[in-house]
Design a protein around this motif. Structure first.
Motif, mmCIF file in Angstrom:
data_model
loop_
_atom_site.group_PDB
_atom_site.id
_atom_site.type_symbol
_atom_site.label_atom_id
_atom_site.label_comp_id
_atom_site.label_asym_id
_atom_site.label_seq_id
_atom_site.Cartn_x
_atom_site.Cartn_y
_atom_site.Cartn_z
ATOM 1 N N UNK A 82 0.819 -1.204 0.000
ATOM 2 C CA UNK A 82 0.000 0.000 0.000
ATOM 3 C C UNK A 82 0.856 1.259 0.000
ATOM 4 N N UNK A 83 2.111 1.111 0.386
ATOM 5 C CA UNK A 83 3.017 2.251 0.389
ATOM 6 C C UNK A 83 3.145 2.927 -0.965
ATOM 7 N N UNK A 84 2.854 2.209 -2.037
ATOM 8 C CA UNK A 84 2.920 2.790 -3.375
ATOM 9 C C UNK A 84 2.000 4.003 -3.513
ATOM 10 N N UNK A 85 0.890 4.009 -2.771
ATOM 11 C CA UNK A 85 -0.008 5.167 -2.799
ATOM 12 C C UNK A 85 -0.036 5.899 -1.462
ATOM 13 N N UNK A 86 0.025 5.155 -0.352
ATOM 14 C CA UNK A 86 -0.054 5.783 0.963
ATOM 15 C C UNK A 86 1.122 6.727 1.225
ATOM 16 N N UNK A 87 2.310 6.360 0.767
ATOM 17 C CA UNK A 87 3.477 7.225 0.990
ATOM 18 C C UNK A 87 3.261 8.597 0.365
ATOM 19 N N UNK A 88 2.693 8.628 -0.824
ATOM 20 C CA UNK A 88 2.446 9.915 -1.480
ATOM 21 C C UNK A 88 1.335 10.681 -0.777
ATOM 22 N N UNK A 89 0.335 9.971 -0.255
ATOM 23 C CA UNK A 89 -0.713 10.628 0.539
ATOM 24 C C UNK A 89 -0.097 11.328 1.746
ATOM 25 N N UNK A 90 0.864 10.679 2.364
ATOM 26 C CA UNK A 90 1.536 11.276 3.531
ATOM 27 C C UNK A 90 2.345 12.486 3.106
ATOM 28 N N UNK A 91 3.112 12.331 2.024
ATOM 29 C CA UNK A 91 3.957 13.449 1.565
ATOM 30 C C UNK A 91 3.117 14.661 1.170
ATOM 31 N N UNK A 117 8.810 5.340 5.737
ATOM 32 C CA UNK A 117 9.866 6.306 5.436
ATOM 33 C C UNK A 117 9.244 7.696 5.230
ATOM 34 N N UNK A 118 8.083 7.736 4.550
ATOM 35 C CA UNK A 118 7.392 9.015 4.349
ATOM 36 C C UNK A 118 6.927 9.596 5.680
ATOM 37 N N UNK A 119 6.438 8.726 6.572
ATOM 38 C CA UNK A 119 6.013 9.197 7.899
ATOM 39 C C UNK A 119 7.191 9.763 8.671
ATOM 40 N N UNK A 120 8.340 9.101 8.565
ATOM 41 C CA UNK A 120 9.545 9.582 9.243
ATOM 42 C C UNK A 120 9.958 10.950 8.698
ATOM 43 N N UNK A 121 9.963 11.089 7.390
ATOM 44 C CA UNK A 121 10.393 12.347 6.768
ATOM 45 C C UNK A 121 9.457 13.505 7.097
ATOM 46 N N UNK A 122 8.162 13.230 7.142
ATOM 47 C CA UNK A 122 7.200 14.314 7.377
ATOM 48 C C UNK A 122 6.942 14.547 8.858
ATOM 49 N N UNK A 123 7.348 13.598 9.699
ATOM 50 C CA UNK A 123 7.205 13.779 11.134
ATOM 51 C C UNK A 123 5.816 13.510 11.686
ATOM 52 N N UNK A 124 4.982 12.780 10.952
ATOM 53 C CA UNK A 124 3.657 12.481 11.495
ATOM 54 C C UNK A 124 3.770 11.366 12.534
#
Length: 326
Positions: free
Chosen positions: A53-62, A175-182
Motif C-alpha cells: 500500500x506504500x505505493x499510494x499511501x506514501x504519497x498521501x503522507x507526503x 519512510x514518508x512518515x519519518x520524513x514528514x514527522x507524522x
C-alpha cells in the motif's frame, strides 16, 4: 492510440451505484474534510504493507493528506521488511492449491507466507532484528525509551540498513512518515514478529529493561495528547482500513477523553470511513455499522459515515489515487 484517463475519472464514470458508489462518496467527503482544513488519521490492519500500500499511501503522507497513522505491529515492520528484502520475496499465485506438505516445504525454506506472498526470514526479519536490537540495547544503555515506530525510524536512518534498501524509499509509507514527522501509533505491538523478538531478547537478558520499548498505555496517552492538541485547531477524520486493534484502539480515544477524563468538550471524530470485508453479525465489532459508534460517543449524528464492504487492497489505492488526482 489509446488515451489513458486518470483513475479518478474512471471511478466517477463507472462507479455509479451500490458499494462502488460509496467509494466515490467516501473519497469526495475525504476531500471536503481536507479542503475545510481538517486532518485525517488512517488505520492499517491486515497485511497492507505486504500488499505494498506504500505505493499510494506514501504519497498521501507526503502531500499532507494523511496526518497520523495507527498501525498494527505487523504492518509497521512489514513495510521495512519489504524495503530491505523485496527482491527475495516470492509470490505463490496458486496458494489456494497448496497442500500441508507444500506449506511445510515453504517453512523449510524459511519463507513465511502471507496469502500469495512469502516473506524471506533471513533477508527480511533477521536482518532487521539485528539492526533494531542494536537500537534497543543502545537506548537501554543511555536510559532512553521509545515507541516501536520511533525505534524503526532510527533503523531507517542507519546507513548500514540503507545500503540494503531494495525499493525506492518513495514507496515506503513508514519512510514518508519519518520524513514528514507524522505520529505513528502502534497498539498491541507485542503481536508482531519484532515484538516476539523483543520478548525473546528480554528473556535472554540482552535487553534488561522490558520498558525500553514504551507500552500500549503510554501509546494511548500519546494519542490522547495528539488528539487534544490537534482537535483544538481543526476537525480530525478517521479512515479505517480493515478492522482489529488498529481501528478499535484509536477510535476509543474520544470517549476516553469525553467520559473518563471528563472533557465533555472534546470534539467527536469529524469523518468516518471503514473498508472491510467483515460482515455485520452478533458481536462483530469490525463488521458493526457506523451508527453503532454513536452509542459509544465516538461519532455524532451529523458525522459523514461510510462503510465499504470490499477488499481493502483494491479499494484503498483507488480512493488514494482519486485524492491524489491520478
Amino acid at each position: 492510440m489509446t488515451t489513458h484517463t486518470p483513475i479518478s475519472a474512471f471511478i466517477r464514470h463507472h462507479f455509479r451505484h451500490f458499494n462502488s458508489r460509496t467509494v466515490v462518496d467516501a473519497a469526495e467527503a475525504y476531500r471536503q474534510h481536507l479542503d475545510s482544513g481538517g486532518r485525517m488519521l488512517v488505520t492499517l490492519a491486515g497485511a497492507m504493507s505486504t500488499a505494498e500500500l506504500g505505493l499510494s499511501l506514501a504519497e498521501m503522507i507526503r502531500q499532507r493528506k494523511v496526518h497520523a497513522i495507527c498501525s498494527t505491529g505487523a504492518n509497521l515492520e512489514e513495510d521495512v521488511f519489504n524495503l530491505v528484502a523485496h527482491n527475495h520475496y516470492r509470490r505463490v499465485p496458486n496458494y489456494r492449491d497448496l497442500t500441508p506438505q507444500d506449506e511445510a516445504a515453504l517453512l523449510g525454506r524459511h519463507m513465511n507466507r502471507v496469502t500469495d506472498t512469502c516473506i524471506p526470514e533471513s533477508e527480511a526479519m533477521r536482518r532487521i532484528e539485528g539492526a533494531v536490537l542494536r537500537q534497543w540495547m543502545a537506548a537501554e544503555e543511555r536510559g532512553e525509551r521509545y515507541f516501536p515506530s520511533e525505534f524503526l525510524f532510527r533503523v531507517l536512518r542507519d546507513s548500514e540498513v540503507q545500503r540494503s534498501f531494495q525499493i525506492d524509499v518513495q514507496d515506503s509509507w513508514l519512510y514518508a512518515a519519518m520524513e514528514t514527522g507524522i505520529p505513528v501509533f502502534v497498539p498491541g505491538w507485542e503481536d508482531s514478529t519484532l515484538g516476539n523478538m523483543y520478548a525473546a531478547h528480554c528473556m535472554a537478558g540482552e535487553v534488561k529493561n522490558v520498558h525500553t520499548v514504551r507500552t500500549g498505555i503510554e501509546t494511548m496517552i500519546w494519542l490522547a495528547e495528539w488528539y487534544t492538541q490537534t482537535s483544538a485547531e481543526t476537525s480530525i477524520g478517521f479512515f479505517q482500513i480493515g478492522g482489529g486493534i488498529a481501528g478499535d484502539f484509536p477510535i476509543c480515544v474520544v470517549p476516553m477523553l469525553r467520559q473518563d477524563m471528563r472533557r465533555a468538550g472534546t470534539p467527536l471524530w469529524g469523518y468516518f470511513c471503514q473498508i472491510s470485508d467483515s460482515t455485520t453479525s452478533y458481536g462483530s465489532y469490525s463488521g458493526a455499522v457506523p451508527n453503532e459508534k454513536i452509542t459509544w460517543e465516538k461519532l455524532g449524528i451529523e458525522t459523514p459515515k461510510f462503510i465499504i464492504e470490499s477488499d481493502a487492497t483494491i479499494v484503498a489505492p483507488l480512493i488514494f489515487a482519486d485524492l491524489l488526482g491520478w
